[in-house]
Design an enzyme around this catalytic site. Structure first.
Site, PDB file in Angstrom:
ATOM      1  N   VAL A 283       0.955  -3.947   3.751  1.00 45.45           N
ATOM      2  CA  VAL A 283       0.788  -5.252   4.405  1.00 45.45           C
ATOM      3  C   VAL A 283       2.049  -6.114   4.385  1.00 45.45           C
ATOM      4  CG1 VAL A 283      -1.714  -5.526   4.246  1.00 45.45           C
ATOM      5  CG2 VAL A 283      -0.271  -6.256   2.355  1.00 45.45           C
TER       6      VAL A 283
ATOM      7  N   TYR B 267      -2.348  -2.174 -10.819  1.00 42.38           N
ATOM      8  CA  TYR B 267      -2.398  -2.058  -9.347  1.00 42.38           C
ATOM      9  C   TYR B 267      -1.512  -3.101  -8.660  1.00 42.38           C
ATOM     10  CZ  TYR B 267      -4.301  -2.353  -4.619  1.00 42.38           C
ATOM     11  OH  TYR B 267      -4.424  -2.417  -3.247  1.00 42.38           O
TER      12      TYR B 267
ATOM     13  N   LYS C 212       0.693   3.315  -3.077  1.00 44.67           N
ATOM     14  CA  LYS C 212      -0.501   4.130  -3.380  1.00 44.67           C
ATOM     15  C   LYS C 212      -0.225   5.633  -3.265  1.00 44.67           C
ATOM     16  CE  LYS C 212      -3.611   0.549  -1.511  1.00 44.67           C
ATOM     17  NZ  LYS C 212      -4.408   0.197  -0.311  1.00 44.67           N
TER      18      LYS C 212
ATOM     19  N   SER D 125       0.793  -1.242   0.000  1.00 47.19           N
ATOM     20  CA  SER D 125       0.000   0.000   0.000  1.00 47.19           C
ATOM     21  C   SER D 125       0.822   1.286   0.000  1.00 47.19           C
ATOM     22  CB  SER D 125      -0.945   0.021   1.200  1.00 47.19           C
ATOM     23  OG  SER D 125      -2.087  -0.728   0.913  1.00 47.19           O
TER      24      SER D 125
ATOM     25  N   TYR E  75      -4.467   3.300   7.575  1.00 44.42           N
ATOM     26  CA  TYR E  75      -5.815   2.710   7.462  1.00 44.42           C
ATOM     27  C   TYR E  75      -6.712   3.250   8.585  1.00 44.42           C
ATOM     28  CZ  TYR E  75      -2.612  -0.565   5.149  1.00 44.42           C
ATOM     29  OH  TYR E  75      -1.619  -1.120   4.408  1.00 44.42           O
TER      30      TYR E  75
HETATM   31  N1  LIG Z   1      -2.802  -2.725   2.769  1.00 39.46           N
HETATM   32  C1  LIG Z   1      -2.062  -3.089   1.751  1.00 39.46           C
HETATM   33  O1  LIG Z   1      -0.849  -2.992   1.748  1.00 39.46           O
HETATM   34  C2  LIG Z   1      -2.843  -3.699   0.644  1.00 39.46           C
HETATM   35  C3  LIG Z   1      -2.081  -3.892  -0.638  1.00 39.46           C
HETATM   36  C4  LIG Z   1      -2.363  -5.211  -1.274  1.00 39.46           C
HETATM   37  N2  LIG Z   1      -1.676  -5.303  -2.542  1.00 39.46           N
HETATM   38  C5  LIG Z   1      -3.857  -5.407  -1.455  1.00 39.46           C
HETATM   39  O2  LIG Z   1      -4.414  -4.909  -2.358  1.00 39.46           O
HETATM   40  O3  LIG Z   1      -4.497  -6.053  -0.677  1.00 39.46           O
END
Ligand SMILES: NC(=O)CC[C@H](N)C(=O)O
Length: 321
Positions: A275, A205, A80, A77, A257
């Site tokens: 994650v 993505y 992003k 994430s 988050y």
């Molecule tokens: N929280 C994350 O790092 C999520 C990224 C992961 N690639 C997903 O889409 O679930």
């Protein structure tokens, strides 16, 4: 405070960091047992649960590292933040904010609840999965392949590391198992949020989530944000100030988050977690910080990583509030 005085304080802090970081890392290491390594992407489950590494970089490029700072991991994430910046650079604010909102959700990062509940069904912000998928479709390029090539080029530039690559095993593992992200993307497609096809958007993505880095790469990327879009080491502007301001605001309100409020209260600096157990953070105007420790808490944030940043913030009074 005059310049000389603040310079002196900075020097003192750096000395303190250098001499104590290893000890603080050892203390935070205990918190690796409070969490669990992500397993919903099967390849991520192979990460060791006893790793904790950190790199802090100052505006002159000096680094202090401790723990398993060579450990390699995927951005997940954290990517992003930088695809949001690219979409802003490619399309401008008006288009970006016609596809994603500006508010935290209070829900899990992969939740689809509000997409149906709240009109007009655009993701609440660009840092939840739905929002980041919408952002992926805005990256300039004639197809996913070209988008991914541009993303890789931009990330290499910000990290000042031409060797960054996509970890194909992680990419494949996520592609094979991402049923929830797939359903989010179909939902967005139906709501008219995605211009391109679901499979193409997801390829883009998953690719940016799978870019592999280490803590030093993260710290360098963070340093550019800490200096409002200028890489202070090369003295080169890479991102317009306004777009960094937008990115940092989202990091503050949504970067951890649905634990962003708690993190803002206890640590008080912009941060974004992934994650893989990674956290990109910064002391604005000063340091870039990269942390990794794979075990996560219920909200998806690294247990030892959050603990370590909390400790550092307390020691150096980093909170912006
Ligand atoms: N929280 C994350 O790092 C999520 C990224 C992961 N690639 C997903 O889409 O679930």
């Amino acid at each position: 405070m005059d310049l000389k005085m603040s310079h002196h304080i900075e020097e003192q802090s750096w000395k303190q960091l250098t001499s104590h970081l290893a000890e603080w890392v050892a203390d935070s290491h205990k918190h690796t047992t409070d969490g669990h390594v992500a397993s919903y992407i099967p390849e991520l489950a192979n990460a060791p649960s006893d790793v904790l590494g950190i790199c802090i970089m100052d505006a002159g490029g000096l680094t202090v590292v401790a723990g398993d700072s060579d450990f390699r991991f995927t951005l997940q994430s954290i990517s992003k933040v930088f695809t949001l910046i690219m979409a802003l650079m490619d399309r401008g604010e008006a288009i970006v904010f016609s596809k994603v909102g500006m508010e935290p959700t209070g829900d899990d990062f992969n939740s689809m609840l509000k997409l149906e509940l709240v009109e007009p069904g655009i993701p609440f912000n660009p840092l939840i999965n739905a929002g980041a998928i919408a952002i992926s479709s805005l990256i300039a390029g004639k197809d996913s392949e070209e988008q991914v090539a541009r993303i890789l080029q931009f990330f290499r530039e910000v990290a000042h590391n031409p060797t960054l690559e996509i970890n194909q095993a992680v990419f494949q593992s996520e592609s094979d198992t991402a049923h929830r992200n797939r359903s989010l993307a179909y939902f967005l497609k139906d709501n008219g949020v995605l211009d391109s096809e679901v499979d193409d958007v997801l390829r883009t993505y998953f690719s940016h989530c799978s870019i592999e880095v280490n803590c030093t790469d993260l710290a360098r990327m963070a340093l550019v944000l800490a200096h409002n879009g200028v890489d202070p080491i090369r003295n080169q502007r890479l991102i317009p100030r306004r777009f960094v301001q937008i990115a940092k605001t989202f990091m503050f309100t949504c970067g951890m988050y649905n634990a962003s409020g708690e993190f803002a209260m206890n640590v008080g600096i912009p941060a974004k977690s992934g994650v893989s157990g990674s956290i990109l953070s910064m002391v604005p105007g000063q340091y870039g910080i990269g942390v990794v420790s794979p075990p996560l808490n219920r909200k998806g944030n690294s247990t030892a990583g959050v603990h370590l940043l909390g400790k550092l913030s307390q020691e150096f009074d980093w909170s912006l509030f």
